[in-house]
Each structure stands twice: as structure tokens, then as C-alpha cells.
Design an enzyme around this catalytic site. Structure first.
Site, PDB file in Angstrom:
ATOM      1  N   ASP A  47      57.760  21.608  -9.373  1.00  0.00           N
ATOM      2  CA  ASP A  47      58.135  20.383 -10.080  1.00  0.00           C
ATOM      3  C   ASP A  47      57.201  20.065 -11.247  1.00  0.00           C
ATOM      4  O   ASP A  47      56.041  20.473 -11.266  1.00  0.00           O
ATOM      5  CB  ASP A  47      58.077  19.191  -9.126  1.00  0.00           C
ATOM      6  CG  ASP A  47      59.278  19.114  -8.213  1.00  0.00           C
ATOM      7  OD1 ASP A  47      59.973  20.130  -8.070  1.00  0.00           O
ATOM      8  OD2 ASP A  47      59.496  18.039  -7.632  1.00  0.00           O
ATOM      9  N   ASP A  48      57.720  19.257 -12.143  1.00  0.00           N
ATOM     10  CA  ASP A  48      56.971  18.519 -13.183  1.00  0.00           C
ATOM     11  C   ASP A  48      56.588  19.347 -14.410  1.00  0.00           C
ATOM     12  O   ASP A  48      56.000  18.810 -15.343  1.00  0.00           O
ATOM     13  CB  ASP A  48      55.702  17.843 -12.624  1.00  0.00           C
ATOM     14  CG  ASP A  48      56.019  16.784 -11.585  1.00  0.00           C
ATOM     15  OD1 ASP A  48      57.210  16.472 -11.394  1.00  0.00           O
ATOM     16  OD2 ASP A  48      55.073  16.276 -10.949  1.00  0.00           O
ATOM     17  N   HIS A 108      64.502  17.588 -13.440  1.00  0.00           N
ATOM     18  CA  HIS A 108      63.676  16.569 -12.774  1.00  0.00           C
ATOM     19  C   HIS A 108      63.705  15.290 -13.618  1.00  0.00           C
ATOM     20  O   HIS A 108      62.786  14.487 -13.581  1.00  0.00           O
ATOM     21  CB  HIS A 108      62.253  17.121 -12.638  1.00  0.00           C
ATOM     22  CG  HIS A 108      61.395  16.420 -11.626  1.00  0.00           C
ATOM     23  ND1 HIS A 108      61.874  15.912 -10.441  1.00  0.00           N
ATOM     24  CD2 HIS A 108      60.052  16.154 -11.621  1.00  0.00           C
ATOM     25  CE1 HIS A 108      60.868  15.362  -9.762  1.00  0.00           C
ATOM     26  NE2 HIS A 108      59.760  15.485 -10.459  1.00  0.00           N
ATOM     27  N   HIS A 122      60.355  11.613 -15.910  1.00  0.00           N
ATOM     28  CA  HIS A 122      59.828  11.372 -14.562  1.00  0.00           C
ATOM     29  C   HIS A 122      59.928   9.904 -14.154  1.00  0.00           C
ATOM     30  O   HIS A 122      58.962   9.281 -13.700  1.00  0.00           O
ATOM     31  CB  HIS A 122      58.373  11.856 -14.451  1.00  0.00           C
ATOM     32  CG  HIS A 122      58.015  12.273 -13.049  1.00  0.00           C
ATOM     33  ND1 HIS A 122      57.512  11.402 -12.118  1.00  0.00           N
ATOM     34  CD2 HIS A 122      58.124  13.456 -12.408  1.00  0.00           C
ATOM     35  CE1 HIS A 122      57.308  12.027 -10.970  1.00  0.00           C
ATOM     36  NE2 HIS A 122      57.675  13.296 -11.125  1.00  0.00           N
ATOM     37  N   HIS A 131      53.924  22.135  -7.299  1.00  0.00           N
ATOM     38  CA  HIS A 131      53.914  21.607  -8.670  1.00  0.00           C
ATOM     39  C   HIS A 131      53.242  22.619  -9.592  1.00  0.00           C
ATOM     40  O   HIS A 131      52.073  22.970  -9.359  1.00  0.00           O
ATOM     41  CB  HIS A 131      53.171  20.270  -8.732  1.00  0.00           C
ATOM     42  CG  HIS A 131      53.844  19.179  -7.951  1.00  0.00           C
ATOM     43  ND1 HIS A 131      53.722  19.071  -6.587  1.00  0.00           N
ATOM     44  CD2 HIS A 131      54.677  18.183  -8.345  1.00  0.00           C
ATOM     45  CE1 HIS A 131      54.446  18.032  -6.185  1.00  0.00           C
ATOM     46  NE2 HIS A 131      55.036  17.476  -7.218  1.00  0.00           N
TER      47      HIS A 131
HETATM   48 NI    NI Z   1      57.741  14.971  -9.941  1.00  0.00          NI
END
Ligand code: NI
Length: 252
Positions: A56-57, A106, A110, A197
Site C-alpha cells: 500500500d501507499d 488506494h 489517502h 507498505h
Molecule cells: Ni494506506
């Protein structure tokens, strides 16, 4: 012709040249890093013990290193990218596609979708999808809501399935590769979705050992789309792991 298309065509031309060179020099050992899809798309996760690694991210300065490690292990991953980061790393997204990984959304910035208006949610979804399409020429087929925050009234605005996770390595909290591996191995089950992540160096460092130990236990690594390929995977519905309550060969 758009710049993204030009880049894609240039990449394709380079790839074709490399392929021609590799094929033309068949007597030499192939030391080229694989540019083939890293996974067998025919894997049936109703029959074998599948697990999906998710990141993620990103994309971030560390994402290419994740891709290097996945390529070395011949393992696929699914990347839930943030739209706002995508334009900084278009080549990284192109690599994800050419090397057989999956790109999910995603959101753009965020944001917790349960705090947004309908229009704001639609922007988060649309702007992220546009950034991914512009960079890599694909559409995200899954959405991971930031913070895992979701609710029926919000979910129905998402045009793809919502994909959460059942194994949280807490990599963002402890920054310890050994703990990341230990937590994942403690909690993993057949059909698990493991959360990592790709914005932390410590998470990248955990990847090789995590893959090796999962495979030692008999798990097959797949993308999220492969994990759910033989199930009802519906837009606006929420998934945390593959439901393995029916069928054969459920444990590794
Ligand atoms: Ni996230």
C-alpha cells in the site's frame, strides 16, 4: 500521441530489442532479469493454498526495490497505489504491469472515504484511476479504502470490489523486517491477504524471507485478481480474504 503512450511504445520497442537479443543469443546463459509475467495465471485458488502479498501507499522510492525482489523470487504482488504518487513514478507502474503484478487503487490522496461527500469519493476513485491509466495503460480492478474505512453507503460508490486484508504485519509501526515476517507467518491462512507498505525500507527488506517462508509452508503466491478469480468478486462488496470454507485441498 500522448506522452504516456510515447513512453509505452518506447518501452515496448526496447523490450522487443532485448527479447530479440536474448532469443538471438540462445547459446548464452540468460542473465537478463525476467520481463515475463511472474505468475501462472491458471492457478486455481479453490484447489491450492493461495496467498496474496499486497503493498500500500506507493509508489515510492522503494517500490522498484520491491519489484526487484519479487522478480528475483518470481513472485507476484498487488500494489494499491495512491493516485497522487503515480505521476512521479510512471516507469515503476509500467514495470508492475510488464512483470505480471496487479495494480489496485488506494484512492488519490489517502482519504477516509467515510468522511467524504459522494462527489469527493467519486473524485478519489476517478482521479486515481486516471493517473494509473495515464502511467501504465491499465485500469485498477480493485480498490483498497485508506485506513480500511468503509460502510455500505460509501461502498456502493466504488466501481470495483473493495479489498481489505486479514493479515496486518504492522510494518508501518515497528519497522522491523523480522517482526514483519513473524507476524505474517503467525497469522497467515489459506486465502489470506497480507498487508505491507512499499513506502518503508524495512518492509522491502522483509520481502525475500517472507516469500521463502510462505513457500516453505506450501503456499502459492498470487495476485488479488487470481486469488478471487473463481469466486463471485463484486463491485462495491468488501473482501478480506478468500473464503475457503467449501472445497478440497484447503491447507498447504
Ligand atoms: Ni494506506
Amino acid at each position: 500521441m500522448s506522452r504516456a503512450l510515447s513512453r509505452t511504445l518506447a518501452l515496448a520497442a526496447t523490450t522487443a530489442t532485448i527479447l530479440a537479443l536474448v532469443v538471438g543469443c540462445s547459446s548464452q546463459p540468460e542473465t537478463q532479469m525476467s520481463i515475463e509475467p511472474v505468475t501462472d495465471k491458471s492457478t486455481d485458488c479453490q484447489q491450492v493454498a493461495c496467498v496474496a502479498l499486497t503493498f500500500d501507499d506507493g509508489p515510492s522510492q522503494y517500490t522498484d526495490e520491491v519489484l526487484d525482489k519479487l522478480a528475483q523470487a518470481q513472485a507476484p504482488g498487488t500494489f494499491f497505489v495512491l493516485g497522487k504518487n503515480v505521476s512521479k513514478y510512471p516507469e515503476t507502474l509500467q514495470r508492475m504491469v510488464s512483470e505480471g503484478h496487479q495494480i489496485g487503487s488506494h484512492g488519490f490522496a489517502h482519504k477516509d472515504i467515510t468522511t467524504l461527500t459522494r462527489e469527493e469519493i467519486e473524485h478519489e476513485v476517478q482521479w486515481s484511476a486516471e493517473a494509473i491509466q495515464e502511467a501504465a495503460g491499465v485500469n485498477p480492478t480493485v480498490f483498497r479504502p485508506p485506513y480500511g474505512a468503509h460502510g455500505a453507503v460509501y461502498n456502493r460508490l466504488i466501481p470495483t470490489p473493495l479489498l481489505l486484508w486479514d493479515v496486518d504485519t504492522l510494518d508501518w509501526s515497528h519497522h522491523d523486517p523480522a517482526q514483519t515476517v513473524e507476524i505474517a507467518l503467525d497469522e497467515v491462512q489459506t486465502g489470506s491477504v497480507i498487508l505491507l507498505h512499499d513506502i518503508h525500507e524495512s518492509s522491502v527488506a522483509a520481502v525475500p524471507e517472507l516469500i521463502q517462508k510462505l513457500r516453505d509452508q506450501g503456499y502459492v503466491l498470487v495476485t488479488v485478481d487470481e486469488l478471487f478469480a473463481h469466486t463471485d468478486f463484486t463491485a462495491g462488496a468488501v473482501y478480506t480474504k478468500l473464503d475457503t470454507s467449501a472445497g478440497a485441498n484447503r491447507t498447504p
